[in-house]
Each structure stands twice: as structure tokens, then as C-alpha cells.
Design an enzyme around this catalytic site. Structure first.
Site, PDB file in Angstrom:
ATOM      1  N   ASP A 193       0.940  -0.934  -0.174  1.00 34.94           N
ATOM      2  CA  ASP A 193      -0.017  -0.206   0.106  1.00 34.94           C
ATOM      3  C   ASP A 193       0.638   1.049   0.112  1.00 34.94           C
ATOM      4  O   ASP A 193       0.974   2.347   0.706  1.00 34.94           O
ATOM      5  CB  ASP A 193      -0.996   0.224   0.820  1.00 34.94           C
ATOM      6  CG  ASP A 193      -2.028   0.969   1.573  1.00 34.94           C
ATOM      7  OD1 ASP A 193      -2.299   1.240   0.206  1.00 34.94           O
ATOM      8  OD2 ASP A 193      -2.517   1.060   2.223  1.00 34.94           O
ATOM      9  N   LYS A 236       2.306   4.398  -0.734  1.00 29.60           N
ATOM     10  CA  LYS A 236       1.544   5.910  -1.850  1.00 29.60           C
ATOM     11  C   LYS A 236       1.685   7.057  -1.294  1.00 29.60           C
ATOM     12  O   LYS A 236       2.104   6.970  -0.341  1.00 29.60           O
ATOM     13  CB  LYS A 236       0.171   5.624  -2.060  1.00 29.60           C
ATOM     14  CG  LYS A 236      -1.180   5.523  -0.597  1.00 29.60           C
ATOM     15  CD  LYS A 236      -2.815   4.675  -1.115  1.00 29.60           C
ATOM     16  CE  LYS A 236      -2.964   4.307   0.774  1.00 29.60           C
ATOM     17  NZ  LYS A 236      -4.400   4.382  -0.097  1.00 29.60           N
ATOM     18  N   ASN A 272       1.038   7.295   2.671  1.00 27.49           N
ATOM     19  CA  ASN A 272       1.091   6.185   4.069  1.00 27.49           C
ATOM     20  C   ASN A 272       3.292   6.348   4.203  1.00 27.49           C
ATOM     21  O   ASN A 272       4.076   6.271   4.641  1.00 27.49           O
ATOM     22  CB  ASN A 272       1.394   5.168   3.427  1.00 27.49           C
ATOM     23  CG  ASN A 272       0.144   4.544   3.615  1.00 27.49           C
ATOM     24  OD1 ASN A 272      -0.818   4.886   4.322  1.00 27.49           O
ATOM     25  ND2 ASN A 272      -0.367   3.563   3.024  1.00 27.49           N
ATOM     26  N   ASP A 309       1.441   2.904   7.930  1.00 24.14           N
ATOM     27  CA  ASP A 309       1.322   2.212   7.290  1.00 24.14           C
ATOM     28  C   ASP A 309       1.205   0.914   7.433  1.00 24.14           C
ATOM     29  O   ASP A 309       0.858   0.757   6.157  1.00 24.14           O
ATOM     30  CB  ASP A 309       0.312   2.623   6.092  1.00 24.14           C
ATOM     31  CG  ASP A 309      -1.079   2.376   5.968  1.00 24.14           C
ATOM     32  OD1 ASP A 309      -1.656   0.891   7.353  1.00 24.14           O
ATOM     33  OD2 ASP A 309      -2.002   2.915   5.797  1.00 24.14           O
ATOM     34  N   THR A 346      -4.032   0.332  -4.368  1.00 22.90           N
ATOM     35  CA  THR A 346      -5.086   1.170  -4.249  1.00 22.90           C
ATOM     36  C   THR A 346      -4.919   2.076  -6.004  1.00 22.90           C
ATOM     37  O   THR A 346      -3.585   2.273  -6.176  1.00 22.90           O
ATOM     38  CB  THR A 346      -4.288   2.780  -3.499  1.00 22.90           C
ATOM     39  OG1 THR A 346      -4.928   2.444  -1.781  1.00 22.90           O
ATOM     40  CG2 THR A 346      -5.527   3.639  -3.374  1.00 22.90           C
TER      41      THR A 346
HETATM   42  N1  LIG Z   1       3.334   8.356  13.187  1.00 21.21           N
HETATM   43  C1  LIG Z   1       2.645   9.219  12.740  1.00 21.21           C
HETATM   44  N2  LIG Z   1       3.074  10.290  13.356  1.00 21.21           N
HETATM   45  C2  LIG Z   1       2.264  11.486  12.603  1.00 21.21           C
HETATM   46  N3  LIG Z   1       1.305  11.410  11.368  1.00 21.21           N
HETATM   47  C3  LIG Z   1       1.191  10.259  11.541  1.00 21.21           C
HETATM   48  C4  LIG Z   1       1.485   9.238  12.269  1.00 21.21           C
HETATM   49  N4  LIG Z   1       0.868   7.579  11.596  1.00 21.21           N
HETATM   50  C5  LIG Z   1      -0.083   8.229  10.569  1.00 21.21           C
HETATM   51  N5  LIG Z   1      -0.166   9.346  11.016  1.00 21.21           N
HETATM   52  C6  LIG Z   1      -1.393  10.283  10.127  1.00 21.21           C
HETATM   53  O1  LIG Z   1      -2.497   9.876  10.707  1.00 21.21           O
HETATM   54  C7  LIG Z   1      -2.889   9.721   8.873  1.00 21.21           C
HETATM   55  C8  LIG Z   1      -3.818   8.369   9.492  1.00 21.21           C
HETATM   56  O2  LIG Z   1      -2.572   6.817   9.107  1.00 21.21           O
HETATM   57  P1  LIG Z   1      -3.002   5.594   8.813  1.00 21.21           P
HETATM   58  O3  LIG Z   1      -2.852   5.510   7.265  1.00 21.21           O
HETATM   59  O4  LIG Z   1      -1.831   4.789   9.809  1.00 21.21           O
HETATM   60  O5  LIG Z   1      -4.650   5.778   9.248  1.00 21.21           O
HETATM   61  P2  LIG Z   1      -5.891   3.994   9.064  1.00 21.21           P
HETATM   62  O6  LIG Z   1      -6.666   4.221   9.994  1.00 21.21           O
HETATM   63  O7  LIG Z   1      -4.877   2.956   9.088  1.00 21.21           O
HETATM   64  O8  LIG Z   1      -5.794   4.339   7.415  1.00 21.21           O
HETATM   65  P3  LIG Z   1      -6.283   3.295   6.511  1.00 21.21           P
HETATM   66  O9  LIG Z   1      -7.630   4.579   6.067  1.00 21.21           O
HETATM   67  O10 LIG Z   1      -5.802   3.679   5.152  1.00 21.21           O
HETATM   68  O11 LIG Z   1      -6.606   2.450   6.934  1.00 21.21           O
HETATM   69  C9  LIG Z   1      -1.605   9.756   7.909  1.00 21.21           C
HETATM   70  O12 LIG Z   1      -1.864   9.622   6.708  1.00 21.21           O
HETATM   71  C10 LIG Z   1      -0.912  10.255   8.710  1.00 21.21           C
HETATM   72  O13 LIG Z   1      -0.722  11.496   7.632  1.00 21.21           O
END
Ligand SMILES: Nc1ncnc2c1ncn2[C@@H]1O[C@H](COP(=O)(O)OP(=O)(O)OP(=O)(O)O)[C@@H](O)[C@H]1O
Length: 799
Positions: free
Chosen positions: A532, A534, A537, A554, A571
Site C-alpha cells: 500500500d 502511496k 503512507n 501504515d 490503491t
Molecule cells: N507516526 C505518525 N506521526 C505523524 N502522523 C502520522 C503518523 N502515523 C500516521 N499519521 C497520520 O495519520 C494519517 C492516518 O494514519 P494511518 O494511515 O495509519 O490511519 P489508518 O486508519 O490506518 O488509515 P487507513 O484508512 O489507510 O486504514 C496518516 O495519513 C498520517 O497523516
């Protein structure tokens, strides 16, 4: 996890529902026109045709039973999406119950009809009745309601909801007030259930309230069915005066009791019509005004470009609520103040363990790859994991439950820094030592049946330790939520950066490719495929002026690959052809995605794009693998960069570059070197400012040390590029750099020979830019200059 079709944590079929090729198109959900439509035209009782407004849902055009039984009978539904800055999008769609494959598909189709494609951050993820009852499924949706509010992951503003209701029921103020009260209830934070705030906005109404409301709605529906033909022409408060008392709504009862007009809460009064002019918050950003003005003129608003949307989100006030305690907003995450109430000792007493991480065994392959990486890319001051993050929590080997209070005692939780389908990510800091961290809060109810996916992410990400991969330090689980404590990467994600910048210089893009290749090389050595990759992430660290580095995050779809994988997932824009061919794939799919990202970074739009955002067409294009460097956008880009794009987007995975080869590609190395030089210069200048040393000498030293590093790097053995042409060509930029010449950021890059695809238009000029912040939006050559153009599959790219 990320934005587009964030569908991790599912069973093998469902988890890969980021997009689903198997899902048939939804032919029966039609947008009534190319853009959001005005309200449906309906005859009034006198036979005149007028522009009608939506009839409140307790006056259904179709009775619920009728709607469910008459699957063939399409009917119109109006859906309003409150957006930020008190703007709205609305669409009227023709629906046929039988044509809806699944509720998820329905949401996606509605989202697209509203102009938020399925991969978009702001796509529709929830539907509500006008009385704030969440629609939970297809049957629920077809109960006869004729108007819905569509919401995304972000918690809606009450003022936005009010605007939506005003749009839907401009003449029915009592009904609106009643609906608004329901929304107030739903959106009201409940301190002791505050953790729910992490995942959305449904905490304000508890289930009993919702049930009551559902019951009330149902009663109203049943009752109103009898008098449908009468009701459709009269405002609700007048209709209900003819109804038996027990069918009257709360608002109407209230109205009867007090004989006063329904009252709106104070903070909403300012949005009411005064002297015929609706007060609005001023639009912070210029280009968005067109949407407002269009709306005022009641013209369906065009789809906003993603750049506009992203900027708009950016300008929203950062949310500062404590999700766990519901207390007053926390200050920005900071190191522990003297006299902080929790000591490490106290935290230790809790069930959450704090200890240095166990030493990570490094395999030979990793050692080799790390050595190569160090040789090839030792940027000063930017490679190291910050010291204070090196001490981590023990990752518990079991899933012992802790309480929210435990979490709160250990961590101070701050503002939201990102969100996905399943999680909200917040800044936080350890109370014992003030270490800033990121906390991903996942609502466990959303993972039902998909728990193993989170376990998968936990075990994979937890086992990784690399400067270019987001570290997972700990994970904790309460009864309702899972908390992933991660390294905080504070510069946002690459998706946002692309939205802001449009595109990047070759140097910046080269460094980013280098970073991602490092991360990929590391995981691929461990036979882990990310699947994934992109921009959403890839998280950004700002290192020096104009230099940012990426970290891969992610791992929701990641897996260990020991033999060809056939699961279709990913994606759409970034998916490799071998995934679509279903012939079995491996780690090379990540390299393909990197190629797509590089293409986007350099041009601002993706290599494969469907005119109508048609997924099937997109997949066809990807399978054909015909790469075009569209003129004039690609004209200034060097041949070396194009060569790398070609080598990464090689349809045959056996011929495609590997992550390691990408890392050692001359263009990547040269671009990284330029950034290294800049970082050194920047550092030297900062030192000069600090120490008052002779600026020229420090600058010269920095340049010569950078040049030496590059010379060493170029001697790095073992570069086995499959694209000989690229391997042996000396990038002209490198020569420039070795002569110590400073490359001006705005200076046109080396002019490569023009390679045009069939769709190139000779002599085409770059369309006028709409400048906002850094303001580099490319206008669609085919569209009027006034219309926004969405980039990089963030919208309508150049065709
Ligand atoms: N360690 C981090 N530090 C700062 N920002 C973060 C971090 N991890 C994630 N983010 C922010 O949070 C957003 C969402 O995180 P993540 O993609 O892990 O959520 P998710 O719910 O797993 O997403 P998905 O819809 O793909 O399942 C990321 O796009 C990023 O902008």
C-alpha cells in the site's frame, strides 16, 4: 493507514477492499446530471411546476415497506454533504434498491456523485438521516427517507449541519429546529465516553436515544404513509396539526406548549438570515470563494480540485481535545515540565511496561543493505532516529487489557495529526519523560472480524527498526480501543505536501525516492511486501530549509511473501499490472508504486489516469503500461529522471528495478547528493550564525566535503542496474554539483529531449497558475482557466 479506500483490517476478501475489482459497477445509482443538481422539479397541487424543496423525511414520498418491496422502482434522494468553511455539496440521485450491491458500495457511489472520489480523504463514510440517525445499511437507507446528510471521517460542525438543513428545508423552520436539536445531541461530547471521540462523532446520542429516535421515525413514517399525498404539499408543522397528538414531534409538542417559535442555540444564531443576507465566515482562501459565490447563485458547484480541498483542510483550526478525558484542550505536546505529576516510577506501577527495547537481531542481508545504505546516502544530521525515541516501551507479548485511565496516566494526548478509515492519529507525549510520540487510536468495534489484520500490522511494524520506517514503540488495548504508540513524524504526509506544492524539483524528488527505496530495500530483504505504498503512507520530516525526508508507515496491508501472492489489493492509482493480471506477485509491486509516486512528484499528476475516474479504464491503462511524458509538463525534466521512471514502471516485474537498484541509481544518488550539499550549506550557515565564523570558509568546507562524499559514493560497487543506459550516464547535475555551483531552486532544470505521447498537444502552454500559498497548480489544458483542476489522481489531471 491512509485515505483512499482505506480498507485494511478485513478478512482476505474484505481487507483488500481498498478497492474491489470484483465489485460490479453501480449502474443504478445515477447522478442526475454531471454535477450536483438543483432540487428536483415537482408539480405543486395547483399543477404549477415550481422548484420544490425536500419534504421532511417523516413525510416520505415512499413508505418504507413500499420502498423495500418495490426494488425496481427508482426514486429520488437528495444528499447534502456539509464541507468545511460552511460550504455544502448536494446531489440528487436516482436510486434503485436492487441495484445497490452493498452499503459500502452505496457510500462510495454517493461520495463520487458528490465529487469526492473513493480514494479521497473527505469521501463520504457515513450517512445520516436529517434527524441525526446514522444509516447503518442498505435496508436502512431505503426506508423511505428522501434526504440524507453525508459525512466523512471528520466530525461535522453543527453550523455545517445547520446549513445543510437550511438547504434542505428552507421553508420548514420548526422541522429544521427539531432536526438540529437531534444533531446537537449527537454532536455533544460526553466526557465519560470521551474515548469515542477518537473515532468520530456518534457519541452524542446514545443507543437508546437513537433507538427511540428510530422508533419515532418509524412511527412517523407509518403514520404519514396514510396521508402522503397531502403531506407533500404542506410544511411539516402545519401537517402535523392534523395528526393525532401522539404522532407529533418533540419540536411540535414544544411549540404547542410554549407557543414560541423554535429556538436555535445562541452560537447558531449568527448563521441565520438577517436582512436577507446570510452571514458567513469569510473564506480564508481566495480560490474557494468561487464555490461560495456559485452556491449563492444556486448554481451547482463544480468539483473542487484536491489542491483546494487540501488547503481548505489545512486552514481549519487544529482540533485540540483530549479524547480520553474530554477535559479542556491540552497544550501542544512538550517535554515534561518540572513538577509533573507522574514519574517513571508511577508509570511503571501501571500495567504498561516501560523498558528499553530488546536488541533487534540483524541478519546478514540486512547488515549488507544497511552498510550499502550508509555508504550511499549518509545525509548529515538526518539519518539518526532521535535519541529520546530510542528508549521504547516493551511490546507486550500478550493482549492484556488496560483501562483508559491507565493510558491517560501514561500519556498526555494532544491534537489530531491525521486520520484514516479506522484510526485517528494524535500527538501525545509520555508523561514520565516528556517524549513526544504519535498515538494511533483505533476503535475496536470497527475491526470486528478483521482483528487479525491489526495483529498483522502490529507484528510486522513492531519487528522493524529503520530510520526510514515509522517506529512502533508500544500498543495498548482497552475494552473499546487499541492504541498504537509510534514515533511522531511531524511534517504531515506526502499526500498533503503534493496537494500543497503540486510537484517537486528533481532534487527533492530524488531524495524522496532514495528514502523510500531505503525503506523498501530494508523490508524486501525481510521478504515483507508493503502493498500500500502511496503518498498518504509516507510521512515527512523537515530536515533543513527545503529538504524533507520520508518515513514509510501504515503496514496494514503488509505481509511476508514467501511465494507468489494472488490477493488483489492496494490503491488503484498505484497498483501494479501483475496484481491486476492475477498471475502472482511479490515485492516488486512496491517498486511499481514507487514509480507512480516519482511520476507524480515530478509532474503533479499520475501516469495512468482515467478521464472519468473509471476504475476499469484505469486498470486497462495500467495493464497496457503505456507511459507518456506529457508535454509541456515533462519537458523540463531530465532524461535521467525519465529513465528511472521508465525503469520503475516496467510492466514486467522481472525486468523492473529492485529497491536496491533504485537506491543506487545515478540520478537518485546525484539528487540526494545535491540535497546533502544543501543540508551541509544550511548547517554551515546556521553554525556561522551561531559562532560568527567566517562564512565563506565554512561554506567552502561544506561544499568540498559534499563533493568528496559524492565522489566516494559514485565508486560504490555492486550497482547492477538493469538499465545500462542510465547506469553509465553521468547526470549533468552531478557535474554542476562537483564544480560547486549552487543550483538555484527556480532555475529551469536540465532540458531533456521532448518525449511526447499521443495525447501531447504541440506548442501547448502551461496553463495559468492559480497561486494561493506556494501556489503552483496546473490548470487542465482542456478546461477553462477558471475551473480548478485536480492533480495526481487527486482529481482531473491533464488528459
Ligand atoms: N507516526 C505518525 N506521526 C505523524 N502522523 C502520522 C503518523 N502515523 C500516521 N499519521 C497520520 O495519520 C494519517 C492516518 O494514519 P494511518 O494511515 O495509519 O490511519 P489508518 O486508519 O490506518 O488509515 P487507513 O484508512 O489507510 O486504514 C496518516 O495519513 C498520517 O497523516
Amino acid at each position: 493507514m491512509t485515505s483512499s479506500q482505506r480498507g485494511q483490517y478485513g478478512c482476505e476478501a474484505a481487507r483488500n477492499a481498498k478497492w474491489r475489482t470484483a465489485a460490479p459497477p453501480a449502474p443504478l445509482l445515477k447522478r442526475t446530471g454531471g454535477a450536483p443538481q438543483p432540487w428536483p422539479i415537482q408539480p405543486n397541487p395547483a399543477g404549477q411546476v415550481h422548484r420544490s424543496h425536500i419534504h421532511p423525511p417523516h413525510l416520505p414520498l415512499f413508505h418504507s415497506r413500499h420502498a423495500e418491496e418495490s426494488a425496481e422502482r427508482p426514486h429520488l434522494v437528495t444528499i447534502v454533504r456539509p464541507c468545511s468553511q460552511n460550504t455544502l455539496r448536494k446531489v440528487t440521485v436516482l436510486l434503485n434498491r436492487r441495484g445497490v450491491v452493498s452499503f459500502e458500495q452505496l457510500l462510495l457511489d454517493i461520495s463520487e456523485a458528490l465529487g469526492f472520489p473513493r480514494w479521497h480523504r473527505s469521501r463520504v463514510t457515513r450517512l445520516y438521516t436529517t434527524h441525526a440517525r446514522e444509516v447503518k445499511g442498505v435496508c436502512d437507507f431505503f426506508r423511505g427517507e428522501v434526504a440524507f446528510l453525508a459525512l466523512g471521517r471528520a466530525r461535522p460542525e453543527l453550523s455545517g449541519v445547520q446549513e445543510a438543513l437550511e438547504e434542505l428545508f428552507p421553508d420548514h423552520s420548526h422541522y429544521r429546529a427539531e432536526a438540529l436539536r437531534a444533531w446537537e445531541k449527537r454532536l455533544r461530547p460526553v466526557p465519560d465516553k470521551a474515548a469515542k471521540a477518537d473515532s468520530g462523532y456518534s457519541e452524542g446520542t446514545d443507543s437508546s436515544e437513537t433507538n427511540q429516535e428510530t422508533q419515532k421515525d418509524t412511527n412517523t413514517h407509518v403514520k404519514n404513509h396514510v396521508n402522503t399525498h397531502t403531506h407533500t404539499t404542506q410544511p411539516p408543522h402545519r401537517i402535523d396539526t392534523h395528526q393525532p397528538e401522539n404522532y407529533k414531534s418533540d419540536a411540535q409538542k414544544c411549540h404547542k406548549k410554549s407557543r414560541k417559535p423554535a429556538h436555535l442555540p445562541n452560537h447558531l444564531q449568527r448563521l441565520r438570515v438577517r436582512g436577507g443576507v446570510r452571514e458567513r465566515k469569510p473564506s480564508v482562501i481566495g480560490p474557494f470563494k468561487h464555490e461560495d459565490s456559485l452556491r449563492e447563485a444556486d448554481i451547482p458547484s463544480p468539483t473542487l480540485c484536491e489542491n483546494c480541498l487540501a488547503r481548505r483542510f489545512k486552514h481549519q483550526e487544529a482540533e485540540r481535545i483530549n479524547p480520553l478525558s474530554g477535559k479542556a484542550p491540552l497544550p501542544p505536546v512538550s517535554r515534561k515540565q518540572k513538577g509533573s505529576s507522574y514519574t517513571e516510577e508511577e508509570v511503571r506501577k501501571l500495567d504498561i511496561h516501560i523498558s528499553p527495547p530488546p536488541p533487534q537481531p540483524i541478519s546478514r542481508e540486512e547488515e549488507k543493505s544497511v552498510a550499502q545504505l550508509e555508504l550511499s546516502n549518509p545525509l548529515p544530521d538526518v539519518e539518526q532516529v532521535p535519541k529520546d525515541t530510542q528508549q521504547t516501551f516493551d511490546l507486550p507479548s500478550d493482549d492484556r487489557e488496560v483501562t483508559q485511565a491507565d493510558i491517560e496516566r501514561c500519556y498526555e494526548i494532544g491534537r489530531v495529526v491525521g486520520d484514516g478509515n479506522f484510526a485517528v492519529v494524535r500527538e501525545c507525549c509520555r508523561r514520565d519523560n516528556g517524549q513526544p510520540l504519535a498515538m494511533k487510536v483505533i476503535e475496536r468495534s470497527k475491526l470486528i472480524g478483521r482483528e487479525h489484520m491489526m495483529q498483522n500490522e502490529l507484528s510486522l511494524l513492531g519487528s522493524l527498526c529503520h530510520p526510514r520506517i515509522v517506529r512502533l514503540f508500544a500498543h495498548h488495548h482497552t475494552q473499546t480501543h487499541s492504541y498504537l504508540v509510534m514515533e511522531l513524524v511531524s511534517g504531515g504526509d506526502l499526500f498533503e505536501a503534493i496537494n500543497e506544492r503540486g510537484k517537486f524539483s528533481e532534487e527533492e524528488a530524488g531524495l524522496m525516492v532514495s528514502d523510500v527505496s531505503e525503506a523498501l530495500n530494508y523490508i524486501h530483504c525481510k521478504s515483507i511486501v508493503h502493498r500500500d505504498l502511496k503518498p498518504e503512507n509516507l510521512l515527512i520530516e523537515h530536515i533543513a530549509a527545503g529538504i524533507c525526508r520520508l518515513k514509510l508507515g501504515d503496514f496494514g496491508l503488509a505481509m511476508v511473501v514467501t511465494e507468489p501472492v494472488f490477493t488483489i489489493c492496494g490503491t488503484p492509482t498505484y497498483v501494479a499490472p501483475e496484481i491486476l493480471y492475477e498471475t502472482g506477485y511479490g515485492v516488486a509491486v512496491d517498486v511499481w508504486a514507487l514509480g507512480v509516486i516519482l511520476y507524480v512528484l515530478l509532474s503533479g499528476f499520475p501516469p495512468f489516469r482515467s478521464r472519468d475516474r473509471n476504475q476499469e479504464e484505469l486498470f486497462q491503462l495500467i495493464k497496457q503500461g503505456q507511459l507518456h511524458f506529457l508535454s509541456p509538463y515533462w519537458d523540463p525534466i531530465s532524461e535521467e529522471a525519465k529513465g528511472l521512471v521508465r525503469a520503475l514502471l516496467q510492466p514486467d516485474p522481472t525486468v523492473r528495478l529492485t529497491a536496491e537498484q533504485t537506491l543506487l541509481h545515478p540520478w537518485v544518488k546525484a539528487m540526494a547528493s545535491i540535497c546533502r550539499q544543501r543540508a551541509l550549506t544550511d548547517k554551515a550557515q546556521r553554525n556561522t550564525a551561531d559562532t560568527g565564523a567566517e562564512p565563506d570558509r565554512v561554506h567552502r568546507q561544506a561544499q568540498s566535503s559534499a563533493a568528496e562524499t559524492v565522489t566516494d559514493k559514485d565508486k560504490t560497487p555492486g550497482h547492477t542496474s538493469r538499465e545500462g543506459e542510465i547506469t553509465h550516464r553521468e547526470p549533468s547535475r552531478q557535474t554542476e554539483m562537483n564544480t560547486g555551483r549552487e543550483q538555484d531552486e527556480d532555475e529551469p532544470l536540465q532540458q531533456g529531449s521532448k518525449e511526447t505521447g499521443t495525447e501531447d498537444t504541440p506548442g501547448q502552454q502551461r496553463p495559468e497558475c492559480t497561486s494561493v500559498d506556494s501556489g503552483r497548480e496546473i490548470q487542465d489544458p482542456g478546461s477553462p482557466a477558471s475551473q480548478c483542476v485536480e492533480l495526481n489522481q487527486l482529481g482531473d489531471p491533464p488528459r
